[in-house]
Design a protein around this motif. Structure first.
Motif, short mmCIF file in Angstrom:
data_model
loop_
_atom_site.label_atom_id
_atom_site.label_comp_id
_atom_site.label_asym_id
_atom_site.label_seq_id
_atom_site.Cartn_x
_atom_site.Cartn_y
_atom_site.Cartn_z
N VAL A 109 10.83 -7.52 97.31
CA VAL A 109 9.44 -6.90 97.90
C VAL A 109 9.50 -7.75 99.14
O VAL A 109 9.45 -9.00 99.40
CB VAL A 109 8.28 -7.20 97.17
N ASP A 110 9.56 -7.12 100.48
CA ASP A 110 9.64 -7.86 101.55
C ASP A 110 8.50 -6.96 102.54
O ASP A 110 9.08 -5.75 103.07
CB ASP A 110 11.08 -7.59 102.42
N THR A 111 7.37 -7.53 102.67
CA THR A 111 6.24 -6.90 103.35
C THR A 111 5.27 -7.52 104.28
O THR A 111 5.35 -8.93 104.04
CB THR A 111 5.34 -5.92 102.21
N ILE A 112 4.46 -6.94 105.03
CA ILE A 112 3.68 -7.63 105.80
C ILE A 112 2.15 -7.32 105.39
O ILE A 112 1.99 -6.15 105.47
CB ILE A 112 3.96 -7.52 107.35
N LEU A 113 1.50 -8.05 105.10
CA LEU A 113 -0.09 -7.87 104.79
C LEU A 113 -0.86 -8.15 106.11
O LEU A 113 -0.82 -9.21 106.60
CB LEU A 113 -0.41 -8.70 103.48
N SER A 114 -1.71 -7.05 106.39
CA SER A 114 -2.54 -7.23 107.42
C SER A 114 -3.97 -6.44 107.11
O SER A 114 -4.11 -5.88 106.13
CB SER A 114 -2.09 -6.59 108.67
N VAL A 115 -5.12 -6.78 107.85
CA VAL A 115 -6.32 -6.16 107.83
C VAL A 115 -6.71 -5.49 108.87
O VAL A 115 -6.38 -5.48 109.89
CB VAL A 115 -7.55 -7.43 107.82
N ASN A 116 -7.12 -4.18 108.47
CA ASN A 116 -7.53 -3.26 109.57
C ASN A 116 -9.29 -3.04 109.36
O ASN A 116 -9.60 -2.59 108.28
CB ASN A 116 -6.92 -1.90 109.21
N THR A 117 -9.91 -3.40 110.28
CA THR A 117 -11.36 -3.01 110.54
C THR A 117 -11.76 -1.84 111.11
O THR A 117 -13.00 -1.42 111.33
CB THR A 117 -12.20 -4.63 111.07
N ALA A 118 -10.78 -1.34 111.89
CA ALA A 118 -11.10 -0.42 112.85
C ALA A 118 -11.24 1.09 112.39
O ALA A 118 -10.55 2.12 112.41
CB ALA A 118 -10.15 -0.07 113.97
N LEU A 119 -12.07 1.06 111.21
CA LEU A 119 -12.23 2.48 110.40
C LEU A 119 -13.14 3.30 111.13
O LEU A 119 -14.16 2.68 112.07
CB LEU A 119 -12.81 2.06 109.07
N THR A 120 -13.36 4.45 110.74
CA THR A 120 -14.32 5.47 111.35
C THR A 120 -15.63 5.16 111.63
O THR A 120 -16.25 4.74 110.67
CB THR A 120 -14.44 6.84 110.74
N GLY A 121 -16.39 5.06 112.66
CA GLY A 121 -17.62 4.88 112.94
C GLY A 121 -17.96 3.57 113.12
O GLY A 121 -19.36 3.14 112.92
N VAL A 122 -17.06 2.46 112.89
CA VAL A 122 -17.47 1.09 113.04
C VAL A 122 -18.43 0.81 114.11
O VAL A 122 -17.75 0.91 115.39
CB VAL A 122 -16.09 0.14 112.64
N PRO A 123 -19.59 0.03 114.08
CA PRO A 123 -20.33 -0.31 115.11
C PRO A 123 -20.07 -1.49 115.98
O PRO A 123 -19.45 -2.47 115.37
CB PRO A 123 -21.83 -0.35 114.45
N THR A 124 -20.31 -1.39 117.19
CA THR A 124 -19.68 -2.64 117.83
C THR A 124 -20.86 -3.90 117.75
O THR A 124 -20.37 -5.00 118.00
CB THR A 124 -19.99 -2.41 119.47
N SER A 125 -21.74 -3.59 116.97
CA SER A 125 -22.65 -4.77 116.72
C SER A 125 -22.24 -5.71 115.45
O SER A 125 -22.75 -6.58 115.23
CB SER A 125 -24.23 -4.14 116.18
N VAL A 126 -21.24 -5.16 114.67
CA VAL A 126 -20.61 -5.97 113.69
C VAL A 126 -19.33 -6.63 114.22
O VAL A 126 -18.56 -6.03 114.89
CB VAL A 126 -20.12 -5.18 112.61
N SER A 127 -19.39 -7.89 114.22
CA SER A 127 -18.10 -8.75 114.57
C SER A 127 -17.25 -9.07 113.34
O SER A 127 -17.76 -9.20 112.42
CB SER A 127 -18.45 -9.94 115.31
N PHE A 128 -15.80 -9.33 113.66
CA PHE A 128 -14.94 -9.58 112.54
C PHE A 128 -14.08 -10.61 112.59
O PHE A 128 -13.79 -11.10 113.96
CB PHE A 128 -14.12 -8.40 112.32
#
Length: 443
Positions: free
Chosen positions: A205-224
């Motif tokens: 297994v050779d893979t890269i794990l990442s996080v995506n927070t840009a899901l539909t409708g995400v408000p600008t008032s939430v920071s990550f």
């Protein structure tokens, strides 16, 4: 059409009732039989569950697992697999946390008299008593974990499977080297999302794990904030979301990455983890929500994950009996052929759509199995929301909340009928908690 000859005993009583109701109330019943779908040779279909041979491009077509508090939506293709993490208590603060329902009983008699006199607008104004509509706090996804494997360019015999009796989702496919597999479940025993990656024999297994927070409708008032670290040869991928003011402070998800095999490694590269030359990879994910900014400072999720044994079979062995004991308390058998029970879900839906004048019994049986599975998997600390315990959007209809008119009552109605009173505890806690708040306010 005549019903199949089913002896009327305890096992067949519900079947007979359903078929009799269908024969009298529905346009028709289809007891169709056809050759079994081309189930990939490496895929093992469960006794009760669903499968499909097409990848899910959107989260709305993903397969689901849950333990009544956590939920996971698994979808995507072998080159880019995705999993959305949910938690029943992930709701977006909107300043309404301390708002209590108005005490309107003193105005009921006046409003009733006005309505009976034909003054409906006056009755409404009296009953509202100056209150306006307040939206509930919107249920939202945590984030999406992505596994990028661009080298997986050859994919044959793809299948994705959900075993309703264990809550386990499997993705499997083949290439010129053999069979690749992924397994996922949400543990009732250890409160963790468990995800194992297995390569073909002789491959890694050779893979890269990442996080995506840009899901539909995400408000600008939430920071990550996303961090990737390695401790004692294990990787830790951490996501923290900070809410706007007006409620809880924020939420967090942490995935521990455990690699196996000689020469295997996991390294941090900015906000990603890179897995190389692993003969097996185990991902363990925990989620939580914090009232204050100091809640996550002690790293409680990392500590809990580090204490967990990193063996998939052992973790599944602790979880499966708990889930299966609930699922197996009821069942239905509509005399569906073995061949039809092996059909992919998309084939059953297509067959039903091709004959809208009749009910496809194989699809009906699978819908019963699916409904029971989803109810169990989204019932625990709370009852099912409008979307169970799963979402991939921050702007779901009606806030994906608990609509306590007919909706939530219909969603939990099967709990007592199907001997799932333990799944009803979240419903009791929700309603009794609201009553207790009202009583405390009136004291």
């Amino acid at each position: 059409m005549p019903l199949p000859d089913l002896p009327l005993n305890r096992r067949r009583f519900l079947t007979t009732a359903v078929l009799a109701a269908g024969a009298t109330a529905l346009p028709g019943l289809v007891f169709a039989s056809r050759a079994a779908a081309a189930v990939p040779p490496q895929a093992t279909l469960p006794d009760r569950g669903i499968w499909d041979n097409a990848t899910a491009a959107a989260w709305t077509d993903g397969f689901l697992s849950g333990n009544g508090e956590y939920g996971a939506v698994y979808y995507g293709a072998p080159t880019l697999e995705k999993m959305i993490f949910n938690h029943h208590r992930f709701v977006l603060p909107n300043g309404s946390r301390s708002v209590m329902p108005p005490v309107i009983s003193p105005y009921l008699e006046t409003a009733r008299d006005q309505a009976l006199a034909g003054d409906y607008s006056g009755a409404s104004a009296t009953f509202d008593h100056g209150w306006s509509l307040r939206w509930t706090q919107t249920f939202h996804p945590g984030y999406e974990l992505q596994l990028s494997t661009p080298g997986m360019t050859t994919v044959n015999d793809f299948a994705r499977i959900t075993d309703f009796r264990t809550g386990e989702i499997t993705h499997t496919w083949t290439d010129q080297y053999g069979t690749w597999k992924r397994h996922v479940f949400v543990s009732r025993a250890d409160q963790v999302i468990v995800h194992e990656l297995l390569p073909a024999t002789g491959r890694t297994v050779d893979t890269i794990l990442s996080v995506n927070t840009a899901l539909t409708g995400v408000p600008t008032s939430v920071s990550f904030s996303t961090t990737a670290t390695v401790t004692n040869a294990d990787g830790y991928l951490n996501l923290r979301g900070t809410y706007p003011s007006g409620g809880a402070y924020g939420y967090e998800g942490v995935t521990r990455v455990v690699v196996s095999g000689s020469g295997s490694s996991v390294t941090a590269d900015g906000q990603t983890l890179v897995v190389a030359k692993a003969t097996k990879v185990l991902l363990l994910t925990k989620l939580d929500r914090y009232e204050t900014s100091t809640g996550w400072n002690s790293r409680p999720l990392q500590t809990a994950l580090a204490a967990l044994g990193a063996d998939y079979a052992t973790l599944l062995g602790r979880h499966a009996p708990k889930h299966q004991a609930m699922y197996d308390r009821s069942s239905i058998d509509l005399n569906v052929s073995a061949a039809d029970r092996r059909l992919a879900t998309s084939e059953l839906i297509a067959r039903q759509n091709s004959n809208a004048s009749a009910i496809d019994v194989a699809l009906l049986e699978r819908m019963y199995d699916s409904g029971r599975y989803l109810f169990i998997s989204s019932s625990g600390v709370l009852p099912p929301r409008l979307t169970g315990n799963w979402t991939g959007t921050w702007n779901g209809s009606w806030a994906d909340d608990f609509t306590t008119d007919a909706n939530v009552n219909l969603q939990v109605a099967s709990g007592n009928i199907l001997d799932l009173t333990d799944a009803m505890q979240g419903y009791f806690d929700l309603i009794l908690g609201q009553l207790q708040q009202t009583l405390d306010r009136q004291r």
